[in-house]
Design a protein around this motif. Structure first.
Motif, short mmCIF file in Angstrom:
data_model
loop_
_atom_site.label_atom_id
_atom_site.label_comp_id
_atom_site.label_asym_id
_atom_site.label_seq_id
_atom_site.Cartn_x
_atom_site.Cartn_y
_atom_site.Cartn_z
N ARG A 120 -82.53 -22.13 39.83
CA ARG A 120 -81.25 -22.35 40.50
C ARG A 120 -80.32 -23.84 40.87
O ARG A 120 -78.92 -24.22 41.19
CB ARG A 120 -81.00 -21.49 41.28
N GLY A 121 -81.45 -24.58 42.28
CA GLY A 121 -80.50 -25.93 42.80
C GLY A 121 -80.35 -26.78 42.03
O GLY A 121 -80.09 -27.77 41.70
N TRP A 122 -81.55 -26.29 40.62
CA TRP A 122 -81.18 -27.86 39.37
C TRP A 122 -80.13 -27.31 39.16
O TRP A 122 -79.22 -28.48 38.48
CB TRP A 122 -82.51 -27.67 38.87
N ILE A 123 -79.43 -26.42 38.41
CA ILE A 123 -78.59 -26.38 38.04
C ILE A 123 -77.65 -26.81 38.55
O ILE A 123 -76.36 -27.33 38.18
CB ILE A 123 -78.27 -25.16 36.93
N LYS A 124 -77.25 -26.47 40.07
CA LYS A 124 -76.36 -27.34 40.93
C LYS A 124 -76.36 -28.17 40.51
O LYS A 124 -75.30 -29.32 41.13
CB LYS A 124 -76.50 -26.31 42.72
N ASP A 125 -77.65 -28.86 41.20
CA ASP A 125 -77.20 -30.62 41.12
C ASP A 125 -77.12 -31.24 40.06
O ASP A 125 -76.20 -32.50 39.80
CB ASP A 125 -79.59 -31.22 41.51
N SER A 128 -73.09 -30.97 39.67
CA SER A 128 -72.15 -31.61 41.05
C SER A 128 -72.44 -33.07 40.55
O SER A 128 -71.53 -33.90 40.96
CB SER A 128 -72.76 -31.31 42.53
N THR A 129 -73.65 -33.20 40.26
CA THR A 129 -73.62 -34.45 39.86
C THR A 129 -72.59 -34.98 38.61
O THR A 129 -71.72 -36.40 38.84
CB THR A 129 -75.35 -35.25 39.18
N ALA A 132 -69.47 -36.07 39.84
CA ALA A 132 -68.97 -37.18 40.32
C ALA A 132 -68.94 -38.14 39.68
O ALA A 132 -68.64 -38.65 40.20
CB ALA A 132 -69.91 -37.09 41.08
N LEU A 133 -69.70 -37.90 38.49
CA LEU A 133 -68.95 -38.68 37.24
C LEU A 133 -68.39 -38.39 36.42
O LEU A 133 -68.03 -39.22 35.12
CB LEU A 133 -70.89 -39.13 36.51
N ARG A 134 -67.02 -37.61 36.54
CA ARG A 134 -66.23 -37.26 35.75
C ARG A 134 -66.76 -36.75 34.52
O ARG A 134 -65.94 -37.04 33.37
CB ARG A 134 -65.21 -38.62 35.56
N MET A 135 -67.94 -36.35 34.00
CA MET A 135 -68.37 -35.74 32.47
C MET A 135 -67.52 -33.87 32.89
O MET A 135 -68.18 -33.55 33.51
CB MET A 135 -69.96 -35.70 32.56
N ILE A 158 -76.16 -43.15 34.20
CA ILE A 158 -75.81 -42.48 34.69
C ILE A 158 -76.54 -41.65 35.84
O ILE A 158 -77.09 -40.99 37.00
CB ILE A 158 -74.58 -43.39 35.76
N LEU A 159 -76.18 -40.35 35.04
CA LEU A 159 -76.00 -39.05 35.11
C LEU A 159 -77.92 -38.67 35.67
O LEU A 159 -78.07 -38.38 36.64
CB LEU A 159 -75.89 -38.09 34.29
N GLN A 160 -78.52 -39.77 34.27
CA GLN A 160 -80.68 -39.50 34.46
C GLN A 160 -80.24 -40.63 35.81
O GLN A 160 -81.62 -39.40 36.34
CB GLN A 160 -80.96 -40.31 33.15
N LEU A 161 -80.57 -41.20 36.11
CA LEU A 161 -80.64 -42.04 36.91
C LEU A 161 -80.84 -41.40 38.45
O LEU A 161 -81.31 -40.85 39.16
CB LEU A 161 -79.72 -43.31 37.30
#
Length: 284
Positions: A120-125, A128-129, A132-135, A158-161
């Motif tokens: 659940r937390g992973w999907i949220k992260d 949200s990331t 933020a990266l407009r993906m 950068i998403l991976q980063l």
């Protein structure tokens, strides 16, 4: 505080004509939270440095060390280096058919942390990331980089980063092929990673434009496989205005002087050897 230290690094690369030496004694010390920019002309060895740090099998460390918190990295595999805290954002990210972005990210996170992140937390992260990266969220279900534009591939790096949270990131010309908007978005992602995890960054670039958004602590001029000068952010501005010619000419002159000295030493040794062999034997 973590430290990435590169000591007297010499690296050769396999070519069709055999092994060719590229790096000729690189020395760098990057502390966590710092940003170091590497700038130099084409063919100077900047990408070779990036791949050598990451452990690409085509690049061979012939001498020197790459140390992360005192641990030698050159003896470790690529995945072991990633688990230790190293990350490479590639200049040309590869496509991985049949592997979705979602599966790739979670598998990588699990491999690095040693356990799967809570779902659940992973999907949220991830969501949200990506936001933020407009993906677009639909990218999560697409195969890694397959059909992505150049800018989309760089955002995916950068998403991976941001999600994998390494100690040190090597960004190999992440700004290449980006328009102004994409450049700002990618830069914001790098800056977020620094703020959130105290990331150390080695940023390889030709141009000063990305350094307007990611402020370097140090700028290093890279020519002929070596760092030939270091300075602050003002050095990047100087390079943009004046180019690399001065450094290239100085490096070529130094190489010619060394070659001449080595030739002279070899000639002197040959003469000495000839004289020794020609000398008459002396009976005791």
């Amino acid at each position: 505080m973590s430290v990435l230290e590169i000591k007297d690094l010499h690296v050769s690369v396999d070519t069709e004509l055999g092994s060719k030496q590229i790096l000729r004694g690189v020395n760098l010390r990057i502390e966590q939270g710092q940003t170091h920019a590497i700038m130099g002309p084409n063919g100077s060895g900047k990408s070779t440095l990036a791949y050598a740090i990451a452990g690409h099998p085509k690049y061979h460390v012939t001498s020197g060390s790459i140390l992360l918190d005192g641990e030698e990295m050159t003896t470790l595999s690529v995945d072991a280096r990633a688990r230790a805290g190293l990350f490479l954002a590639m200049q040309y990210p590869v496509e991985i058919p049949g592997v979705t972005v979602t599966n790739f990210l979670r598998t990588a996170k699990t491999a690095i942390d040693g356990e799967a992140p809570p779902l659940r937390g992973w999907i949220k992260d991830v969501k949200s990331t990506m936001s933020a990266l407009r993906m677009d969220s639909q990218f999560a279900e697409r195969n890694v980089n397959e059909g992505f534009s150049g800018g989309e591939k760089k955002r995916n790096e950068i998403l991976q980063l941001e999600l994998l949270k390494p100690k040190f990131a090597v960004l190999d010309e992440t700004d290449s092929g980006l328009d102004v908007d994409a450049l700002k978005i990618v830069s914001e992602g790098v800056n977020r990673a620094k703020e959130n995890t105290d990331l150390g960054v080695l940023l390889i670039t030709h141009y000063n434009r990305i350094l307007r958004y990611i402020t370097p602590d140090f700028v290093h001029v890279f020519v002929a496989g070596q760092v030939v000068e270091s300075g602050g952010p003002e050095l990047a501005v100087q390079l943009e205005n004046e180019g690399y010619d001065e450094y290239v000419k100085a490096s070529a002159a130094a190489a010619a002087a060394i070659a001449s000295a080595e030739a002279a030493d070899a000639s002197a040794a040959s003469v000495a050897a000839s004289a020794s062999s020609a000398a008459p034997a002396v009976n005791a």
